[in-house]
Design an enzyme around this catalytic site. Structure first.
Site, mmCIF file in Angstrom:
data_model
loop_
_atom_site.group_PDB
_atom_site.id
_atom_site.type_symbol
_atom_site.label_atom_id
_atom_site.label_comp_id
_atom_site.label_asym_id
_atom_site.label_seq_id
_atom_site.Cartn_x
_atom_site.Cartn_y
_atom_site.Cartn_z
ATOM 1 N N HIS A 82 0.838 -1.211 0.000
ATOM 2 C CA HIS A 82 0.000 0.000 0.000
ATOM 3 C C HIS A 82 0.874 1.262 0.000
ATOM 4 C CE1 HIS A 82 1.112 0.684 4.166
ATOM 5 N NE2 HIS A 82 0.968 -0.623 4.338
ATOM 6 N N ARG B 299 -5.865 0.555 4.278
ATOM 7 C CA ARG B 299 -4.733 1.148 3.536
ATOM 8 C C ARG B 299 -4.398 0.321 2.298
ATOM 9 N NH1 ARG B 299 -2.934 -1.004 8.412
ATOM 10 N NH2 ARG B 299 -0.959 -2.139 8.550
ATOM 11 N N GLU C 221 -1.387 -7.294 7.429
ATOM 12 C CA GLU C 221 -0.012 -7.085 7.889
ATOM 13 C C GLU C 221 0.293 -8.050 9.030
ATOM 14 O OE1 GLU C 221 2.789 -6.783 7.488
ATOM 15 O OE2 GLU C 221 3.421 -4.685 7.478
ATOM 16 N N HIS D 114 0.887 -5.658 2.411
ATOM 17 C CA HIS D 114 1.657 -4.902 3.406
ATOM 18 C C HIS D 114 3.135 -5.300 3.414
ATOM 19 C CE1 HIS D 114 -2.206 -3.697 5.209
ATOM 20 N NE2 HIS D 114 -2.587 -4.851 4.680
HETATM 21 C C1 DG2 Z 1 4.280 -1.603 8.772
HETATM 22 C C2 DG2 Z 1 5.551 -2.336 8.535
HETATM 23 O O1 DG2 Z 1 3.308 -2.243 8.017
HETATM 24 O O2 DG2 Z 1 6.461 -1.962 9.430
HETATM 25 O O3 DG2 Z 1 3.045 -2.564 10.588
HETATM 26 O O4 DG2 Z 1 4.273 -0.816 11.021
HETATM 27 O O5 DG2 Z 1 3.273 -2.213 5.489
HETATM 28 O O6 DG2 Z 1 1.172 -2.169 6.759
HETATM 29 O O7 DG2 Z 1 2.712 -0.164 6.779
HETATM 30 P P1 DG2 Z 1 2.569 -1.663 6.711
HETATM 31 C C3 DG2 Z 1 3.841 -1.663 10.245
HETATM 32 P P2 DG2 Z 1 7.965 -2.489 9.501
HETATM 33 O O8 DG2 Z 1 7.935 -3.960 9.731
HETATM 34 O O9 DG2 Z 1 8.652 -2.085 8.219
HETATM 35 O O10 DG2 Z 1 8.501 -1.742 10.694
#
Ligand code: DG2
Length: 248
Positions: free
Chosen positions: A9, A60, A87, A182
């Site tokens: 995203h 997102r 995610e 994600h």
């Molecule tokens: C990010 C990835 O997820 O973070 O969960 O903070 O891709 O949904 O923005 P996304 C989060 P990192 O593992 O790179 O810290």
């Protein structure tokens, strides 16, 4: 040959604020909206088209897909939403600022939480309102399947079976697929496609809003992988993701 496009995203409101996000359902930032539109423009310009799209339960990723498809003139494409592409669940880290957490616990610890293969961040307490089992969005899902925290290994354990059971058969039917998801649910797929080791995957950072194309030969082996867009810009975006865990 089969082609699959992965799309992280666009920048979310919490990417912008540098907060651990995980299953928190935040929307795109203004920049993220532009990134999503640009991804769609780029895909169209380069001649990509799709028969089906997959995304997560999180807005997102859903909005990124919708914005990209709109740019492509393909808003009516069938879209499958699944929590299996959510995610990685960031447990009790969700909502904390990554740089402040690095200041408090050290950059090394934050790097372990962000990029280690099988170490889980501290879990949410079951009574926490952020427990997905207490959220309406996941009403239909068997509560026993819903996590309170996840390592990348745990994420792989839900993403890859879903890919093998639901997405790959569509590709085998010659359907052209795009997956909008994600940073870490896509790292799970990258590790699987590229046969990366637990050490190698720690170094992988996926930029926001940039289409990543995988090509597979007739035996299903990955034959080519490339991002669409300006190489220097993509490199800078990857570095920016990697340094989110620095104390600053
Ligand atoms: C990010 C990835 O997820 O973070 O969960 O903070 O891709 O949904 O923005 P996304 C989060 P990192 O593992 O790179 O810290």
């Amino acid at each position: 040959m089969k082609t699959l496009v992965l799309l992280r995203h666009g920048e979310s409101e919490w990417n912008l604020e540098n907060k651990f996000t995980g299953w928190t359902d935040v929307d795109l930032s203004t920049k993220g909206i532009e990134e999503a539109k640009n991804a769609g423009k780029l895909l169209k310009e380069k001649g990509y088209d799709f028969d089906i799209a997959y995304t997560s339960y999180l807005q997102r990723a859903i909005h990124t897909l919708q914005l990209a498809l709109k740019e492509m003139g393909r808003e009516n494409l069938p879209v499958v939403k699944t929590w299996k592409l959510n995610e990685r669940h960031y447990g009790a880290l969700q909502g904390l600022n990554k740089a402040e957490t690095a200041k408090k616990y050290g950059e090394e610890q934050v790097q372990i939480w962000r990029r280690s293969f099988d170490i889980q961040p501290p879990a949410l307490k079951p009574e926490d309102d952020r427990n997905p089992a207490r959220q309406e969005l996941y009403n239909e899902i068997d509560k026993a399947d819903l996590p309170l925290t996840e390592s990348l290994k745990d994420t792989i354990a839900r993403v890859i079976p879903y890919y093998e059971q639901e997405i790959l058969p569509k590709m085998n039917e010659k359907k052209r697929v795009i997956i909008a998801a994600h940073g870490n649910s896509l790292r799970a797929l990258m590790m699987y496609f590229e046969g990366l080791t637990e050490e190698e995957i720690t170094k992988v950072n996926i930029p926001t809003g940039v289409p990543l194309v995988y090509e597979f030969d007739d035996q299903g082996k990955m034959s080519k992988k490339f991002y669409l867009g300006d190489a220097a810009e993509i490199e800078a975006k990857m570095k920016a993701v990697a340094s989110q865990g620095k104390a600053k």
